[in-house]
Motif scaffolding. Structure first.
Motif, PDB file in Angstrom:
ATOM      1  N   THR A 112      -0.851 -16.815  18.782  1.00 49.63           N
ATOM      2  CA  THR A 112      -0.062 -16.156  19.821  1.00 49.63           C
ATOM      3  C   THR A 112       1.195 -15.539  19.227  1.00 49.63           C
ATOM      4  OG1 THR A 112      -0.879 -17.682  21.494  1.00 49.63           O
ATOM      5  CG2 THR A 112       1.137 -16.475  22.006  1.00 49.63           C
ATOM      6  N   THR A 113       1.909 -16.297  18.385  1.00 46.55           N
ATOM      7  CA  THR A 113       3.122 -15.758  17.772  1.00 46.55           C
ATOM      8  C   THR A 113       2.790 -14.606  16.830  1.00 46.55           C
ATOM      9  OG1 THR A 113       3.015 -17.496  16.059  1.00 46.55           O
ATOM     10  CG2 THR A 113       4.426 -17.909  17.959  1.00 46.55           C
ATOM     11  N   SER A 114       1.630 -14.676  16.163  1.00 47.55           N
ATOM     12  CA  SER A 114       1.222 -13.568  15.297  1.00 47.55           C
ATOM     13  C   SER A 114       0.989 -12.310  16.119  1.00 47.55           C
ATOM     14  CB  SER A 114      -0.053 -13.936  14.531  1.00 47.55           C
ATOM     15  OG  SER A 114       0.173 -15.004  13.654  1.00 47.55           O
ATOM     16  N   ARG A 115       0.404 -12.478  17.300  1.00 51.08           N
ATOM     17  CA  ARG A 115       0.189 -11.323  18.171  1.00 51.08           C
ATOM     18  C   ARG A 115       1.510 -10.731  18.638  1.00 51.08           C
ATOM     19  NH1 ARG A 115      -4.151 -14.310  20.472  1.00 51.08           N
ATOM     20  NH2 ARG A 115      -2.856 -14.890  22.265  1.00 51.08           N
ATOM     21  N   PHE A 116       2.508 -11.605  18.884  1.00 49.38           N
ATOM     22  CA  PHE A 116       3.821 -11.126  19.308  1.00 49.38           C
ATOM     23  C   PHE A 116       4.406 -10.167  18.282  1.00 49.38           C
ATOM     24  CE2 PHE A 116       4.611 -15.138  22.012  1.00 49.38           C
ATOM     25  CZ  PHE A 116       4.117 -14.492  23.131  1.00 49.38           C
ATOM     26  N   ILE A 117       4.410 -10.591  17.019  1.00 48.04           N
ATOM     27  CA  ILE A 117       5.055  -9.766  15.991  1.00 48.04           C
ATOM     28  C   ILE A 117       4.242  -8.502  15.725  1.00 48.04           C
ATOM     29  CG2 ILE A 117       3.969 -10.930  14.021  1.00 48.04           C
ATOM     30  CD1 ILE A 117       7.578  -9.560  14.238  1.00 48.04           C
ATOM     31  N   LYS A 118       2.910  -8.603  15.774  1.00 49.96           N
ATOM     32  CA  LYS A 118       2.082  -7.415  15.570  1.00 49.96           C
ATOM     33  C   LYS A 118       2.295  -6.405  16.691  1.00 49.96           C
ATOM     34  CE  LYS A 118      -1.598  -9.650  12.897  1.00 49.96           C
ATOM     35  NZ  LYS A 118      -3.022 -10.079  12.885  1.00 49.96           N
ATOM     36  N   LYS A 119       2.371  -6.908  17.917  1.00 58.68           N
ATOM     37  CA  LYS A 119       2.597  -6.035  19.071  1.00 58.68           C
ATOM     38  C   LYS A 119       3.965  -5.387  18.994  1.00 58.68           C
ATOM     39  CE  LYS A 119       2.599  -6.081  24.149  1.00 58.68           C
ATOM     40  NZ  LYS A 119       2.435  -6.931  25.357  1.00 58.68           N
ATOM     41  N   LEU A 120       4.970  -6.155  18.546  1.00 62.28           N
ATOM     42  CA  LEU A 120       6.322  -5.626  18.431  1.00 62.28           C
ATOM     43  C   LEU A 120       6.385  -4.517  17.384  1.00 62.28           C
ATOM     44  CD1 LEU A 120       9.356  -5.779  19.088  1.00 62.28           C
ATOM     45  CD2 LEU A 120       9.555  -7.569  17.341  1.00 62.28           C
ATOM     46  N   LEU A 121       5.770  -4.748  16.230  1.00 62.47           N
ATOM     47  CA  LEU A 121       5.775  -3.742  15.168  1.00 62.47           C
ATOM     48  C   LEU A 121       5.037  -2.478  15.604  1.00 62.47           C
ATOM     49  CD1 LEU A 121       5.103  -6.001  12.050  1.00 62.47           C
ATOM     50  CD2 LEU A 121       7.261  -4.932  12.706  1.00 62.47           C
ATOM     51  N   ALA A 122       3.898  -2.668  16.276  1.00 60.61           N
ATOM     52  CA  ALA A 122       3.117  -1.514  16.733  1.00 60.61           C
ATOM     53  C   ALA A 122       3.879  -0.715  17.782  1.00 60.61           C
ATOM     54  CB  ALA A 122       1.774  -1.983  17.287  1.00 60.61           C
ATOM     55  N   ALA A 123       4.635  -1.403  18.644  1.00 64.86           N
ATOM     56  CA  ALA A 123       5.384  -0.720  19.699  1.00 64.86           C
ATOM     57  C   ALA A 123       6.416   0.241  19.135  1.00 64.86           C
ATOM     58  CB  ALA A 123       6.058  -1.740  20.610  1.00 64.86           C
ATOM     59  N   HIS A 124       6.905  -0.054  17.931  1.00 63.46           N
ATOM     60  CA  HIS A 124       7.931   0.795  17.316  1.00 63.46           C
ATOM     61  C   HIS A 124       7.382   1.550  16.108  1.00 63.46           C
ATOM     62  CE1 HIS A 124      11.139  -0.853  19.833  1.00 63.46           C
ATOM     63  NE2 HIS A 124      10.516  -2.003  19.702  1.00 63.46           N
ATOM     64  N   ASP A 125       6.047   1.583  16.005  1.00 64.46           N
ATOM     65  CA  ASP A 125       5.384   2.339  14.945  1.00 64.46           C
ATOM     66  C   ASP A 125       5.822   1.866  13.558  1.00 64.46           C
ATOM     67  OD1 ASP A 125       3.351   4.088  14.651  1.00 64.46           O
ATOM     68  OD2 ASP A 125       4.422   5.868  15.306  1.00 64.46           O
ATOM     69  N   CYS A 126       6.006   0.560  13.419  1.00 63.37           N
ATOM     70  CA  CYS A 126       6.444  -0.013  12.135  1.00 63.37           C
ATOM     71  C   CYS A 126       5.366  -0.906  11.519  1.00 63.37           C
ATOM     72  CB  CYS A 126       7.716  -0.836  12.333  1.00 63.37           C
ATOM     73  SG  CYS A 126       9.132   0.100  12.898  1.00 63.37           S
ATOM     74  N   ASP A 127       4.117  -0.710  11.920  1.00 60.73           N
ATOM     75  CA  ASP A 127       3.053  -1.591  11.445  1.00 60.73           C
ATOM     76  C   ASP A 127       2.329  -1.062  10.216  1.00 60.73           C
ATOM     77  OD1 ASP A 127       2.115   0.490  12.943  1.00 60.73           O
ATOM     78  OD2 ASP A 127       0.613  -0.668  14.044  1.00 60.73           O
ATOM     79  N   GLU A 128       2.825   0.000   9.615  1.00 65.25           N
ATOM     80  CA  GLU A 128       2.252   0.521   8.377  1.00 65.25           C
ATOM     81  C   GLU A 128       2.878  -0.222   7.203  1.00 65.25           C
ATOM     82  OE1 GLU A 128       0.250   1.852   5.629  1.00 65.25           O
ATOM     83  OE2 GLU A 128      -0.242   2.795   7.557  1.00 65.25           O
ATOM     84  N   ILE A 129       2.051  -0.913   6.404  1.00 65.12           N
ATOM     85  CA  ILE A 129       2.593  -1.758   5.327  1.00 65.12           C
ATOM     86  C   ILE A 129       2.215  -1.262   3.933  1.00 65.12           C
ATOM     87  CG2 ILE A 129       2.573  -3.786   6.819  1.00 65.12           C
ATOM     88  CD1 ILE A 129       0.063  -4.722   5.340  1.00 65.12           C
ATOM     89  N   ASP A 130       1.365  -0.244   3.834  1.00 67.46           N
ATOM     90  CA  ASP A 130       0.877   0.183   2.521  1.00 67.46           C
ATOM     91  C   ASP A 130       1.990   0.680   1.611  1.00 67.46           C
ATOM     92  OD1 ASP A 130      -1.641  -0.470   3.329  1.00 67.46           O
ATOM     93  OD2 ASP A 130      -2.268   1.576   3.808  1.00 67.46           O
TER      94      ASP A 130
END
Length: 337
Positions: free
Chosen positions: A12-30
């Motif tokens: 659940t906490t992992s989903r929180f942080i993933k959702k937060l990063l995606a909401a601000h378009d910050c989920d690109e880690i490459d």
């Protein structure tokens, strides 16, 4: 059942942080440096070799579960910026030292000690594991190393690899075609400077006043979709930040100035500059108060004088306000120096 509940909470906490990063378009880690993955690699390595490194795991977990001061500050500031702080405030509660993860991490030390023959060696290995938390990028190091203009230049350099053949030859800035500017990543700083000089970017004004911004956002935005939400935020922040002496002092420069106060070194005449970003200011008067505080602390002759200047602002009726928060950060830094 208990283990299943633990796994569920972690997911659940992992989903929180993933959702937060995606909401601000910050989920690109490459594009992140290897330094950002060190902590994850340590956790995987310890987990894979748990039988051989149990004391190190106990020590690592001890440091990992303790509540850092910056987590409390981050939760407050994220909320000020309109960013959902729930992932962070959640860990303030579940990691509490009374009955949360921090408490359990401490309790694990004596609980597992009997299985280790040499208590001295056991303690040493716990300390080694604890120190593993200091490796790689951390919250504080990421903040300290972030430079707005460098980040913008990196974004533009990455875009240039795809954009260098996408523009017509009549698109020119300072006598050079856009394709020519973008053909060499080393030319990007000069290209950005040329955009400012030619009036495409108007520093220190709302981004909407800049023709370059209007290419990305607006009813006739020819480059709509080229920049992600995060990249647009970086660009907007850089445009609205005044050029020259009025720019916000970089974090490391702030630390150097505070170190000077902490070491009681005599102050040298300098142009007053901002110590803390003023996202929390709610009015022009508050913004002016923050600026005046910056100037007073910057002009303090020594550490003691600077701390005395800050003490009245730490009172409960002021602590929660932007001025009190700034004073608390500065006082904490001076106190630890």
């Amino acid at each position: 059942m208990k283990n299943s509940a633990t796994v569920c909470r972690r997911r659940t906490t992992s989903r929180f942080i993933k959702k937060l990063l995606a909401a601000h378009d910050c989920d690109e880690i490459d594009s992140l440096d290897e330094e950002h993955f060190v902590q994850g690699a340590i956790q995987l390595a310890l987990a894979h070799n748990a039988d051989d490194f149990l004391p190190e795991i106990i020590g690592y977990n001890l440091g990992y579960e303790q509540l850092p001061l910056h987590l409390l500050i981050s939760g407050y500031e994220l909320n000020e910026l309109g960013i959902d702080p729930y992932y962070f405030t959640l860990h303030v509660t579940i990691d509490n030292a009374d009955n949360g993860h921090a408490r359990k991490a401490i309790a694990a030390i004596p609980q597992l000690a009997p299985s280790i023959a040499d208590s001295g060696e056991y303690t040493r290995r716990i300390l080694d594991g604890y120190r593993l938390n200091e490796l790689g990028a951390s919250t504080l190091s990421v903040i300290a190393d972030f430079d707005l203009e460098s980040e913008l230049l990196s974004i533009l350099a990455a875009k240039s690899a795809f954009g260098k053949n996408m523009h017509s030859d009549y698109c020119r800035v300072a006598g050079r075609s856009i394709n020519d500017w973008l053909s060499q990543a080393a030319d990007i700083p000069d290209f950005l400077a040329a955009l400012v000089k030619e009036g495409w970017i108007r520093r220190g004004e709302p981004a909407a006043n800049s023709r370059f911004w209007q290419l990305m956002q607006g009813p006739r935005a020819a480059m709509f979709g080229v920049f992600s939400a995060y990249e647009l935020q970086v660009l907007e922040d850089w445009i609205t930040l005044p050029a020259g002496p009025a720019r916000v002092m970089p974090h490391r420069a702030q630390m150097r100035m505070l170190d000077r106060l902490a070491n009681d070194a005599p102050s040298r005449p300098t142009t007053p500059r901002k110590l803390i970003r003023q996202h929390g200011a709610e009015s022009a008067s508050e913004s002016n108060a923050l600026r005046l505080l910056e100037e007073r602390i910057g002009a303090a002759p020594d550490k003691t004088a600077a701390m005395q200047e800050l003490v009245p602002l730490l009172a409960p009726h002021l602590h929660f306000a932007p001025l009190g928060l700034m004073a608390t950060r500065l006082y904490s830094r001076l106190l630890d120096a």
